[in-house]
Design a protein around this motif. Structure first.
Motif, short mmCIF file in Angstrom:
data_model
loop_
_atom_site.label_atom_id
_atom_site.label_comp_id
_atom_site.label_asym_id
_atom_site.label_seq_id
_atom_site.Cartn_x
_atom_site.Cartn_y
_atom_site.Cartn_z
N LEU A 254 0.82 -1.21 0.00
CA LEU A 254 0.00 0.00 0.00
C LEU A 254 0.86 1.26 0.00
N VAL A 255 1.90 1.27 0.81
CA VAL A 255 2.72 2.48 0.96
C VAL A 255 3.68 2.66 -0.20
N ASN A 256 4.44 1.63 -0.54
CA ASN A 256 5.55 1.76 -1.49
C ASN A 256 5.16 1.50 -2.95
N LYS A 257 3.93 1.07 -3.19
CA LYS A 257 3.50 0.86 -4.57
C LYS A 257 2.28 1.71 -4.91
N THR A 258 1.19 1.51 -4.16
CA THR A 258 -0.05 2.22 -4.50
C THR A 258 0.08 3.71 -4.25
N MET A 259 0.49 4.07 -3.03
CA MET A 259 0.65 5.49 -2.72
C MET A 259 1.77 6.13 -3.53
N GLU A 260 2.84 5.40 -3.74
CA GLU A 260 3.98 5.95 -4.50
C GLU A 260 3.59 6.21 -5.94
N ASP A 261 2.78 5.35 -6.53
CA ASP A 261 2.32 5.57 -7.90
C ASP A 261 1.48 6.84 -7.99
N THR A 262 0.61 7.06 -7.02
CA THR A 262 -0.20 8.28 -7.01
C THR A 262 0.67 9.51 -6.82
N LEU A 263 1.68 9.41 -5.97
CA LEU A 263 2.57 10.55 -5.74
C LEU A 263 3.42 10.86 -6.98
N MET A 264 3.75 9.85 -7.76
CA MET A 264 4.47 10.11 -9.02
C MET A 264 3.60 10.89 -9.99
N THR A 265 2.32 10.54 -10.06
CA THR A 265 1.40 11.31 -10.91
C THR A 265 1.24 12.74 -10.39
N ILE A 266 1.23 12.89 -9.08
CA ILE A 266 1.14 14.23 -8.49
C ILE A 266 2.38 15.05 -8.83
N LYS A 267 3.54 14.42 -8.82
CA LYS A 267 4.77 15.13 -9.18
C LYS A 267 4.72 15.60 -10.64
N MET A 268 4.22 14.76 -11.53
CA MET A 268 4.06 15.17 -12.93
C MET A 268 3.06 16.31 -13.05
N TYR A 269 2.02 16.26 -12.25
CA TYR A 269 1.02 17.34 -12.25
C TYR A 269 1.64 18.65 -11.79
N GLU A 270 2.45 18.61 -10.76
CA GLU A 270 3.08 19.83 -10.25
C GLU A 270 4.07 20.41 -11.26
N ASN A 271 4.79 19.56 -11.96
CA ASN A 271 5.69 20.05 -13.02
C ASN A 271 4.90 20.68 -14.16
N ALA A 272 3.77 20.06 -14.51
CA ALA A 272 2.93 20.63 -15.56
C ALA A 272 2.33 21.96 -15.11
N ARG A 273 1.99 22.08 -13.85
CA ARG A 273 1.48 23.35 -13.32
C ARG A 273 2.53 24.45 -13.41
N LEU A 274 3.77 24.12 -13.09
CA LEU A 274 4.86 25.11 -13.17
C LEU A 274 5.09 25.55 -14.62
N GLU A 275 5.10 24.59 -15.54
CA GLU A 275 5.27 24.94 -16.96
C GLU A 275 4.09 25.78 -17.46
N PHE A 276 2.89 25.43 -17.03
CA PHE A 276 1.71 26.18 -17.45
C PHE A 276 1.80 27.64 -16.98
N ASP A 277 2.19 27.85 -15.73
CA ASP A 277 2.32 29.21 -15.21
C ASP A 277 3.47 29.96 -15.88
N ALA A 278 4.55 29.24 -16.23
CA ALA A 278 5.67 29.89 -16.91
C ALA A 278 5.27 30.42 -18.28
N TYR A 279 4.57 29.60 -19.06
CA TYR A 279 4.14 30.04 -20.39
C TYR A 279 3.00 31.05 -20.30
N ARG A 280 2.19 30.97 -19.25
CA ARG A 280 1.16 31.98 -19.06
C ARG A 280 1.77 33.34 -18.76
N SER A 281 2.79 33.37 -17.90
CA SER A 281 3.47 34.63 -17.60
C SER A 281 4.17 35.19 -18.83
N ASP A 282 4.77 34.31 -19.63
CA ASP A 282 5.44 34.76 -20.85
C ASP A 282 4.44 35.37 -21.82
N LEU A 283 3.26 34.76 -21.96
CA LEU A 283 2.24 35.31 -22.84
C LEU A 283 1.73 36.65 -22.33
#
Length: 382
Positions: A254-283
Motif C-alpha cells: 500500500l505504501v511503497n506501490k499504491t501510494m507511491e504511484d499516485t505521488l508520481m502522478t502528483i509530481k508530474m502534475y506539479e511540473n505541468a502546473r509550473l510549466e503552465f504558469d511559466a508560459y502563461r506569464s510569458d504570454l
C-alpha cells in the motif's frame, strides 16, 4: 559495266567461304591485290563514286572483320561497306562479346552512382538526426529557462501561480498519511524481528528443558512441563508471526506501490502546473508589449504553446483527482482487513487461545506449515 567489273574483281580477289572466313589469301595479300585493282580501275574510269567507296573500304579500313564490326556496331553508313550480317564467322562472335561487355561498363557506372547516392543519403540522414537533436536541445533549454524563472519569481513573491485549494489539500493529506503509514510499517517490521528472536529463544529453551528432563530423574516432571509449555508457545508464536508478516507485506504494498504511484502522478502534475504558469506569464508579458508584425508573430507562437501546456495541465489534474479517489477507497478496504487481522491475531495469542488464533489465519487465507511436518517452517528457512 564498271560496277560489275569491280564486283567481279573483288569477288575473285577476296573469296569468303560459308563460315565468313577468308580463303587461302592472308589479309595483307588480299589488301595488296585489292589496292592494285583499285588503281587500275581509277586509270580506266577516272574515279567513279563506286571506286571511291571501294577505296575507302579497302584502303582506309584495317581489315574485313574490323570493318564489319564498325559498320554493324556503331551504325556507320552502309554504302560501300560490307554488312555485318553477311559475315557469320569470328566477326559475329566478336560482335557478341563486344555486346556483352557494354552492360558491364554501364553497371560499373550505375554502381558508382548508386554508391554515391547511398553515401549522400546516409549523410543526409545523419545531418537530419543532428538537426533534430539540436532542436530538442533548444526547446529543452528554453523550457528550463522559463520554468526556472517562474520558480524563482514564485519563491520571492513576484510571480503568480495557479492554485487549486481543494486538490492541494487532498495532496497534503496523502503525503501526511504516507508518512504515518511508513511509521506503522517500520514499527511492524521491528515487532516482527523482535518476536522472531523471542520465538527462536523459546524453541531453544524448550529443547533444553526436554534434554534436562531426560538427564534429571528427580526433576523430570518439572522440566517436562516447562518443555511442553515452551514448545506450545513457540508453535503459537510461529502462527502469530505468519499473521504479522502478512500484515507487514500488505502495508508495504500500500505504501511503497499504491501510494507511491499516485505521488508520481502528483509530481508530474506539479511540473505541468509550473510549466503552465511559466508560459502563461510569458504570454502576459508579450501581450503588454508593442504590436508590430514581429511581436504579433511571437504572441501567436506563445499562445499556441500556452494552450498546449494548459491542455497538459488539465489532463494531469484530472488524472490526479481520479487516482486520489481510487487510492482512498483502496486504502480503506485494505486497512480494514489488515487491522482486523492484526487485532484478532494478537488478542488470541496473548490470551492463549490457540484455536482462535488458527481460525484467524484461516479467515484471511494465511497458510502455514501443517502440524507434524518434517519440513522446517518459513521462520527457520530465513
Amino acid at each position: 559495266m564498271t560496277d560489275s567489273m569491280m564486283s567481279k574483281a573483288a569477288t575473285m580477289e577476296i573469296p569468303i567461304n560459308s563460315n565468313g572466313d577468308t580463303g587461302t589469301l592472308t589479309e595483307d595479300d588480299g589488301l595488296e591485290q585489292a589496292a592494285k585493282l583499285q588503281w587500275s580501275l581509277d586509270e580506266k574510269l577516272g574515279g567513279s563514286r563506286g571506286t571511291r567507296d571501294l577505296q575507302q573500304v579497302m584502303v582506309s579500313g584495317p581489315n574485313l572483320n574490323e570493318t564489319s564490326i564498325v559498320s554493324g556496331g556503331y551504325g556507320g553508313t552502309a554504302e560501300g561497306i560490307i554488312p555485318t550480317s553477311s559475315i557469320k564467322g569470328p566477326a559475329v562472335r566478336y560482335n557478341a562479346e563486344f555486346t556483352k561487355r557494354i552492360p558491364v561498363t554501364g553497371l560499373g557506372s550505375n554502381m558508382h552512382h548508386s554508391s554515391s547516392s547511398s553515401s549522400m543519403t546516409a549523410e543526409e540522414a545523419t545531418r537530419g538526426v543532428a538537426v533534430e537533436k539540436l532542436e530538442n536541445m533548444k526547446k529543452w533549454s528554453i523550457n528550463t529557462y522559463k520554468c526556472t524563472k517562474q520558480m524563482i519569481s514564485e519563491r520571492f513573491g513576484r510571480g503568480s501561480r495557479t492554485v487549486d485549494l481543494e486538490l492541494e489539500a487532498q495532496i497534503e493529506v496523502l503525503r501526511d498519511t504516507k508518512r504515518k503509514y511508513e511509521t506503522v510499517l517500520r514499527l511492524a517490521k521491528a515487532l516482527t524481528n523482535h518476536f522472531y528472536n523471542m520465538v527462536q529463544t523459546q524453541h531453544a529453551l524448550g529443547d533444553t528443558f526436554a534434554d534436562l528432563s531426560q538427564k534429571s530423574p528427580e526433576l523430570r516432571d518439572e522440566f517436562g512441563y516447562n518443555a511442553e509449555t515452551q514448545k506450545l508457545l513457540c508453535k503459537n508464536g510461529e502462527t502469530l508471526l505468519g499473521a504479522i508478516n502478512f500484515f507487514v507485506s500488505s502495508i508495504n504494498t500500500l505504501v511503497n506501490k499504491t501510494m507511491e504511484d499516485t505521488l508520481m502522478t502528483i509530481k508530474m502534475y506539479e511540473n505541468a502546473r509550473l510549466e503552465f504558469d511559466a508560459y502563461r506569464s510569458d504570454l502576459e508579458e508579450l501581450s503588454l508589449g508593442p504590436r508590430d508584425a514581429v511581436a504579433v508573430a511571437r504572441i501567436d507562437a506563445a499562445q499556441q504553446q500556452y494552450q498546449a501546456q494548459k491542455d497538459k495541465y488539465e489532463r494531469l489534474r484530472s488524472d490526479v483527482i481520479i487516482k486520489l479517489k481510487f487510492l482512498e477507497e483502496n486504502k480503506v478496504k485494505v486497512m480494514h482487513k489488515q487491522l482486523l487481522l492484526f487485532h484478532n491475531a494478537i488478542s488470541a495469542y496473548f490470551a492463549g487461545n490457540q484455536q482462535q488464533l488458527e481460525q484467524t489465519l484461516n479467515q484471511f487465507n494465511i497458510k502455514l506449515r501443517p502440524p507434524g511436518a518434517d519440513k522446517p517452517s518459513w521462520l527457520e528457512e530465513q
